[in-house]
Design a protein around this motif. Structure first.
Motif, PDB file in Angstrom:
ATOM      1  N   ALA A 126      58.118  -7.750   2.877  1.00  0.00           N
ATOM      2  CA  ALA A 126      56.782  -7.310   2.472  1.00  0.00           C
ATOM      3  C   ALA A 126      56.001  -8.434   1.796  1.00  0.00           C
ATOM      4  CB  ALA A 126      56.883  -6.109   1.538  1.00  0.00           C
ATOM      5  N   THR A 127      54.704  -8.244   1.730  1.00  0.00           N
ATOM      6  CA  THR A 127      53.829  -9.195   1.045  1.00  0.00           C
ATOM      7  C   THR A 127      53.850  -8.952  -0.451  1.00  0.00           C
ATOM      8  OG1 THR A 127      52.392  -9.067   2.985  1.00  0.00           O
ATOM      9  CG2 THR A 127      51.480 -10.126   1.022  1.00  0.00           C
ATOM     10  N   GLY A 128      53.988  -7.687  -0.839  1.00  0.00           N
ATOM     11  CA  GLY A 128      53.981  -7.370  -2.259  1.00  0.00           C
ATOM     12  C   GLY A 128      54.057  -5.882  -2.508  1.00  0.00           C
ATOM     13  N   GLY A 129      53.845  -5.529  -3.780  1.00  0.00           N
ATOM     14  CA  GLY A 129      53.892  -4.132  -4.185  1.00  0.00           C
ATOM     15  C   GLY A 129      52.649  -3.759  -4.962  1.00  0.00           C
ATOM     16  N   SER A 144      54.500   3.234 -22.043  1.00  0.00           N
ATOM     17  CA  SER A 144      55.566   2.979 -21.077  1.00  0.00           C
ATOM     18  C   SER A 144      55.009   2.506 -19.747  1.00  0.00           C
ATOM     19  CB  SER A 144      56.422   4.238 -20.876  1.00  0.00           C
ATOM     20  OG  SER A 144      55.677   5.279 -20.281  1.00  0.00           O
ATOM     21  N   ILE A 145      53.832   3.011 -19.377  1.00  0.00           N
ATOM     22  CA  ILE A 145      53.213   2.557 -18.124  1.00  0.00           C
ATOM     23  C   ILE A 145      52.894   1.068 -18.202  1.00  0.00           C
ATOM     24  CG2 ILE A 145      50.919   2.576 -17.027  1.00  0.00           C
ATOM     25  CD1 ILE A 145      52.912   4.303 -15.677  1.00  0.00           C
ATOM     26  N   LEU A 146      52.327   0.626 -19.319  1.00  0.00           N
ATOM     27  CA  LEU A 146      51.998  -0.787 -19.466  1.00  0.00           C
ATOM     28  C   LEU A 146      53.270  -1.639 -19.444  1.00  0.00           C
ATOM     29  CD1 LEU A 146      49.218  -0.615 -22.201  1.00  0.00           C
ATOM     30  CD2 LEU A 146      48.928  -0.886 -19.735  1.00  0.00           C
ATOM     31  N   GLU A 147      54.302  -1.179 -20.136  1.00  0.00           N
ATOM     32  CA  GLU A 147      55.558  -1.933 -20.172  1.00  0.00           C
ATOM     33  C   GLU A 147      56.198  -2.007 -18.791  1.00  0.00           C
ATOM     34  OE1 GLU A 147      59.815  -2.009 -22.608  1.00  0.00           O
ATOM     35  OE2 GLU A 147      58.583  -0.190 -22.617  1.00  0.00           O
ATOM     36  N   ASN A 148      56.270  -0.885 -18.096  1.00  0.00           N
ATOM     37  CA  ASN A 148      56.920  -0.865 -16.784  1.00  0.00           C
ATOM     38  C   ASN A 148      56.099  -1.603 -15.726  1.00  0.00           C
ATOM     39  OD1 ASN A 148      59.279   0.536 -17.529  1.00  0.00           O
ATOM     40  ND2 ASN A 148      58.167   2.462 -17.528  1.00  0.00           N
ATOM     41  N   THR A 149      54.774  -1.574 -15.873  1.00  0.00           N
ATOM     42  CA  THR A 149      53.939  -2.360 -14.973  1.00  0.00           C
ATOM     43  C   THR A 149      54.212  -3.852 -15.169  1.00  0.00           C
ATOM     44  OG1 THR A 149      52.188  -0.685 -14.925  1.00  0.00           O
ATOM     45  CG2 THR A 149      51.559  -2.933 -14.331  1.00  0.00           C
ATOM     46  N   ALA A 150      54.313  -4.282 -16.423  1.00  0.00           N
ATOM     47  CA  ALA A 150      54.609  -5.691 -16.712  1.00  0.00           C
ATOM     48  C   ALA A 150      55.958  -6.093 -16.118  1.00  0.00           C
ATOM     49  CB  ALA A 150      54.601  -5.930 -18.217  1.00  0.00           C
ATOM     50  N   LYS A 151      56.960  -5.217 -16.231  1.00  0.00           N
ATOM     51  CA  LYS A 151      58.277  -5.511 -15.669  1.00  0.00           C
ATOM     52  C   LYS A 151      58.221  -5.621 -14.143  1.00  0.00           C
ATOM     53  CE  LYS A 151      61.032  -3.434 -19.382  1.00  0.00           C
ATOM     54  NZ  LYS A 151      61.931  -2.300 -19.761  1.00  0.00           N
ATOM     55  N   ALA A 152      57.431  -4.741 -13.517  1.00  0.00           N
ATOM     56  CA  ALA A 152      57.301  -4.780 -12.055  1.00  0.00           C
ATOM     57  C   ALA A 152      56.599  -6.057 -11.610  1.00  0.00           C
ATOM     58  CB  ALA A 152      56.539  -3.554 -11.569  1.00  0.00           C
ATOM     59  N   ILE A 153      55.574  -6.473 -12.345  1.00  0.00           N
ATOM     60  CA  ILE A 153      54.878  -7.718 -12.030  1.00  0.00           C
ATOM     61  C   ILE A 153      55.846  -8.892 -12.100  1.00  0.00           C
ATOM     62  CG2 ILE A 153      53.132  -9.354 -12.886  1.00  0.00           C
ATOM     63  CD1 ILE A 153      51.488  -6.870 -13.769  1.00  0.00           C
ATOM     64  N   ASP A 154      56.663  -8.927 -13.143  1.00  0.00           N
ATOM     65  CA  ASP A 154      57.633 -10.015 -13.285  1.00  0.00           C
ATOM     66  C   ASP A 154      58.666  -9.998 -12.161  1.00  0.00           C
ATOM     67  OD1 ASP A 154      56.414 -10.996 -15.517  1.00  0.00           O
ATOM     68  OD2 ASP A 154      57.862 -10.193 -16.957  1.00  0.00           O
ATOM     69  N   ALA A 155      59.137  -8.786 -11.790  1.00  0.00           N
ATOM     70  CA  ALA A 155      60.141  -8.684 -10.732  1.00  0.00           C
ATOM     71  C   ALA A 155      59.574  -9.150  -9.393  1.00  0.00           C
ATOM     72  CB  ALA A 155      60.642  -7.246 -10.618  1.00  0.00           C
ATOM     73  N   LEU A 156      58.330  -8.834  -9.135  1.00  0.00           N
ATOM     74  CA  LEU A 156      57.686  -9.288  -7.902  1.00  0.00           C
ATOM     75  C   LEU A 156      57.452 -10.802  -7.932  1.00  0.00           C
ATOM     76  CD1 LEU A 156      55.105  -6.385  -7.540  1.00  0.00           C
ATOM     77  CD2 LEU A 156      56.960  -6.862  -5.935  1.00  0.00           C
ATOM     78  N   ALA A 157      56.941 -11.295  -9.039  1.00  0.00           N
ATOM     79  CA  ALA A 157      56.648 -12.730  -9.152  1.00  0.00           C
ATOM     80  C   ALA A 157      57.912 -13.566  -9.000  1.00  0.00           C
ATOM     81  CB  ALA A 157      55.976 -13.026 -10.486  1.00  0.00           C
ATOM     82  N   ALA A 158      59.039 -13.057  -9.500  1.00  0.00           N
ATOM     83  CA  ALA A 158      60.295 -13.786  -9.379  1.00  0.00           C
ATOM     84  C   ALA A 158      60.689 -13.967  -7.922  1.00  0.00           C
ATOM     85  CB  ALA A 158      61.404 -13.049 -10.126  1.00  0.00           C
ATOM     86  N   ARG A 159      60.174 -13.098  -7.056  1.00  0.00           N
ATOM     87  CA  ARG A 159      60.462 -13.168  -5.615  1.00  0.00           C
ATOM     88  C   ARG A 159      59.273 -13.710  -4.824  1.00  0.00           C
ATOM     89  NH1 ARG A 159      63.133  -9.160  -8.102  1.00  0.00           N
ATOM     90  NH2 ARG A 159      65.276  -8.718  -7.419  1.00  0.00           N
ATOM     91  N   LYS A 160      58.247 -14.213  -5.554  1.00  0.00           N
ATOM     92  CA  LYS A 160      57.031 -14.752  -4.954  1.00  0.00           C
ATOM     93  C   LYS A 160      56.302 -13.686  -4.122  1.00  0.00           C
ATOM     94  CE  LYS A 160      58.440 -19.625  -4.901  1.00  0.00           C
ATOM     95  NZ  LYS A 160      59.603 -19.444  -5.803  1.00  0.00           N
ATOM     96  N   LEU A 161      56.297 -12.463  -4.634  1.00  0.00           N
ATOM     97  CA  LEU A 161      55.605 -11.353  -3.989  1.00  0.00           C
ATOM     98  C   LEU A 161      54.391 -10.951  -4.824  1.00  0.00           C
ATOM     99  CD1 LEU A 161      58.618  -9.069  -2.970  1.00  0.00           C
ATOM    100  CD2 LEU A 161      57.442 -10.791  -1.582  1.00  0.00           C
ATOM    101  N   VAL A 162      53.344 -10.520  -4.150  1.00  0.00           N
ATOM    102  CA  VAL A 162      52.099 -10.130  -4.804  1.00  0.00           C
ATOM    103  C   VAL A 162      52.278  -8.829  -5.577  1.00  0.00           C
ATOM    104  CG1 VAL A 162      49.725  -9.341  -4.401  1.00  0.00           C
ATOM    105  CG2 VAL A 162      50.643 -11.304  -3.121  1.00  0.00           C
ATOM    106  N   ALA A 163      51.715  -8.784  -6.782  1.00  0.00           N
ATOM    107  CA  ALA A 163      51.617  -7.545  -7.548  1.00  0.00           C
ATOM    108  C   ALA A 163      50.167  -7.072  -7.468  1.00  0.00           C
ATOM    109  CB  ALA A 163      52.016  -7.771  -8.996  1.00  0.00           C
TER     110      ALA A 163
END
Length: 298
Positions: A126-129, A144-163
């Motif tokens: 995929a291109t991203g999430g 919790s939404i802000l925290e979990n969104t930040a975690k998802a952004i980091d997880a995607l960025a670590a794989r060079k995927l768009v958030a």
């Protein structure tokens, strides 16, 4: 196929021809189909418009058959269907990550990440999430939404995927979540959302078309796609507002679902073609590229 050969989904993802990649100036057109996963089946005034899955897939295939459509934004179930149907060759794939905030749910703003994970998106090429990030100052679930969104952004960025982050300032009104679509509220939501995560290198914004879009787009340096929602106005008026917003710097394209998949006249192909006509389709040549660069971009 799911019954007898469930591994066919992973094989289809691996065999799929990828999209050539996004470039500056050439705006992208992405069809969204992740609404049913949070129980939102309504479109064009029909409460169950998106209930028939085979009809929805037919409409999606009609939209994706237009070469101007670059990709799809979908929940895992629909993404898997489209992979099995062979409808995603050469397309951008954006997976829908948080669908736990069910429409009408008493805890709607506690929008858990129940869909695609960054790991799963990497696995299917995929291109991203995409993540819906509703910010309600009067609801403790926002933390919790802000925290979990930040975690998802980091997880995607670590794989060079768009958030692809879709922020709103939201409130509870008569037991329902209402998004504030004033320019001031959208600007504030952008300011908060683009600061989430430990890097913004792979972050895009997904924003509604509202009044004073010039001010909204001045609030961010992130690539931005415009969302369509489920507008109530005449299609010509809606498309005119999209066209004006697409002309602004930083706008990378459209991510639209129900408006095109369930148009008032029923003509999906026609609605998709009309929306595609609004997009810029030529790459921007970097300053100093010279004549060879100009020729290469044509």
């Amino acid at each position: 196929m799911r019954l007898e050969d469930p591994g066919a989904i992973a094989r289809a993802a691996k065999a799929r021809k990828p999209h050539p990649g996004v470039v500056l100036g050439k705006q992208n057109f992405i069809v969204a189909a992740d609404h049913p996963a949070r129980g939102a089946l309504a479109a064009q005034g029909r409460a169950d418009a998106m209930a028939d899955r085979r009809e929805l897939l037919d409409r999606l295939q009609t939209a994706l058959a237009n070469p101007a459509v670059d990709g799809v934004l979908a929940s895992p179930d629909i993404m898997d269907d489209l992979l099995l149907l062979g409808a995603l060759d050469g397309k951008l794939l954006f997976g829908s990550m948080n669908r736990g905030g069910l429409a009408g749910f008493v805890n709607e703003l506690d929008d858990r990440f129940t869909g695609h994970t960054a790991e799963a998106l990497e696995a299917i090429g995929a291109t991203g999430g995409k993540m819906l990030t509703r910010i309600c100052l009067g609801d403790p679930a926002t933390a919790s939404i802000l925290e979990n969104t930040a975690k998802a952004i980091d997880a995607l960025a670590a794989r060079k995927l768009v958030a692809m982050v879709e922020p709103f300032l939201s409130t509870w009104v008569d037991g329902k979540v209402k998004n504030d679509l004033s320019p001031e509220a959208v600007i504030k939501s952008v300011a908060i959302a683009q600061g989430l995560g430990s890097t913004s290198a792979y972050t895009w914004m997904k924003l509604p078309v509202v009044a004073e879009m010039e001010r909204v787009m001045a609030a961010t340096t992130m690539p931005t796609v415009l969302l369509g929602g489920d507008p109530t106005g005449h299609q010509d008026e809606v498309f005119a507002s999209w066209g004006a917003a697409l002309a602004l710097p930083g706008v990378q394209g459209l991510t639209v679902g129900r408006t095109l998949l369930y148009p008032a006249d029923g003509d999906v192909a026609g609605a998709v073609a009309a929306a595609a006509s609004l997009l810029r389709t030529e790459e921007v040549v970097p300053a100093g590229a010279g004549e060879s660069g100009k020729e290469a971009s044509k």
